[in-house]
Each structure stands twice: as C-alpha cells, then as structure tokens.
Scaffold this active site. Structure first.
Site: not given
Length: 281
Positions: A109, A2-3, A154
């Site tokens: 999980r 889920p985002e 980054r």
DNA sequence: CGGTCTCCCTGACTGC
DNA sequence: TGCAGTCAGGGAGACC
C-alpha cells in the site's frame, strides 16, 4: 501493521545478516517515499537499531538509512531478486563470509518511507525527530504520562497513537494496553494510579508480543517471511462484538479521531476530567 | 502552538 | 457473477 514489537523482531533477525556488508547497488520504485534508498549505495552497514517503529541502519560516512514500514511494509533478505510487483526498493549487499545478498523492501500500500540522512539529523522526519520515550526504557514513567496527557485535551488513545507521548505504539497495542489497564480510550485525563497501570501494562503487552515474534493480523511477516504469534494472545483488538475476557460484556467498537477503537464498556468506564491540580492539593 | 481534518494506497470484504 | 462502496490506518501537511 508493524508496530514496535514487529519492527524489533525484524531488527533482531536482520542485524546479524546485514551488519558489516557494503551496499553495492540499489534500486527504488519511482516515488519520493522510496527513491532515497539509492543514496545508500557505497556505504557499509555498521549497525541496525530501532526508535519506535523506525528502523535505523547506521552507515559508514556518518549517514543513516531510515526505513519505516508503514502499514504493509516488509523487509527481507534473499540470495537473489525475484519478480515482485510490490517491491518498492532493494539493496544489493556485498559478500562477507557468505555470499552476496539482497535486502528487499516490499510494501503493497506504499505507506512506507525510506530516507538517507546525516546521522542523528531527523529534521526531515518530524515524527522521528519528536519521538517520545521508548516504552521499554526507564524514561517512560507514569509521571511523564500524567503530565503529558493532563496538560492537553485530546483523547488518551489519540496520544498513544501520536508517537510523542510514547514511541512505537499503534492501534493494536494501544487497545490491548488500555484494556489490560481498564482505561477508557476516550478519557482526556489520567490519574496517578491509572498512569502507573498504563505504563506497566503497555510494557507487558509489548514485551510479550516481542517474545511471540509480533502480531500478524493481516499482512505482517518478519524478516524470514514468517508470521508472528501474538495474534493468538490478543484480548481486545479485533474482538469487537465478542465477550470481554474479564467480565463477559460485549466489546464495543467506535471511532476516535478517525481511528477505530475497541474496548469493554463495563470494565473500561469513562472517567471524568478531574479538577485542576491546583484545586486538589 | 494545539487540535482537527484530509490525503495517500490497494486488497479484502460486504451488499445489492 | 459482478460491481460499487467501504474499511483498514501511520504519518505528513494544511488549516483554524
């Protein structure tokens, strides 16, 4: 996984069903990640909002119940509790006009997280506390993206997943937005033009996915237990080895900062870090 | 402080 | 068929 679009879909489905009800009982799986669920007992649910991938149930008495679905989390309402080895928490909600019901949190999980905090006090949830702007809000601008990315070293993809540049983006929508904007995930800087494209395409892909009820690549189901529809509209994520829909080149897969990325090596070329801004004006 | 790395979890899949 | 190994990945926290 889920985002933002998946969490927003769940929020919209859940909100009319739970707002106004009292949490009259609760139980949680024996783990620090879920045990705080029971701290919400006795509170009324006043509203359900979302920040990034976090669902926030505003409770009476100035508290908030925070739920993060992690990788495999699912929130659903049901008239009764059914036996489920992966149920990590449940809340029994009082009757309003209808009947009592259960809000259940299933998470195979166990990457999910439940917390009860004083309203707006996210000191114990550093990612939520330091969350970047909502991508669909006016606070998410090309200038913000440029400054954030170019001030650091980054990978752009790493920033997209980091929740501080922008809230709610995970691997699926990061890859999709970068593909649509034709930007390489391992670029470490971004031009004004590409920042504008990235903002536009990220908004578009997120809005489109919300319209489709989110993406079900593996486990995601909405609050009604149904799968999303946006997986039929993905152009990049999960398509490594298949032809790019823009140019036909085979999409490449690689690992950046321990996260899988898929991109088109032809139409998402790497761009060199530009000279410092002081030397360009 | 920024950047990098590891760990948490378990079902699904791959290869021998 | 069976089993070991690998992969998926959001966020927290340790460490340099």
């Amino acid at each position: 996984m889920p985002e933002l679009p998946e969490v927003e879909t769940i929020r919209r489905q859940l909100s009319p069903q739970v707002v106004g009800r009292e949490i009259i009982a609760s139980s949680a799986f024996e783990s620090d990640r879920f045990l705080e669920a029971v701290l919400a007992i006795g509170a009324h649910i006043e509203s359900v909002s979302r920040r990034g991938k976090y669902l926030i149930f505003s409770l009476s008495a100035g508290q908030e119940l925070i739920v993060h679905l992690g990788m495999t989390g699912a929130l659903q309402v049901a008239p009764t509790l059914t036996e489920d080895p992966y149920c990590r928490a449940w809340w029994k909600l009082s009757a309003t006009s209808g009947q009592q019901m259960f809000l259940t949190f299933r998470d195979i999980r166990r990457f999910g997280k439940i917390a009860v905090v004083a309203a707006d006090d996210y000191s114990r949830l550093p990612t939520l506390r330091d969350l970047g702007p909502e991508p669909l809000s006016e606070d998410f601008t090309p200038d913000w993206v440029r400054e954030f990315v170019n001030r650091r070293s980054r990978f752009l993809k790493t920033h997209l997943l980091g929740q501080r540049l922008v809230a709610g983006v995970g691997n699926i929508y990061a890859d999709e937005a970068l593909w649509r904007a034709a930007i390489n995930p391992s670029d470490r800087s971004i031009s004004r033009r590409h920042a504008t494209l990235l903002v536009e395409h990220l908004r578009e892909v997120l809005a489109s996915s919300i319209e489709h009820g989110g993406t079900t690549f593996r486990d995601y189901v909405n609050a009604n237990g149904a799968r999303g529809g946006h997986q039929h509209h993905l152009d990049c994520y999960g398509r490594a080895g298949e032809p790019c829909r823009r140019c036909g080149t085979t999409l490449t897969k690689g690992v950046l900062d321990a996260r899988t990325s898929t991109w088109c090596p032809a139409c998402q070329p790497r761009r060199r870090r530009p000279a410092p801004s002081s030397a360009r004006t």
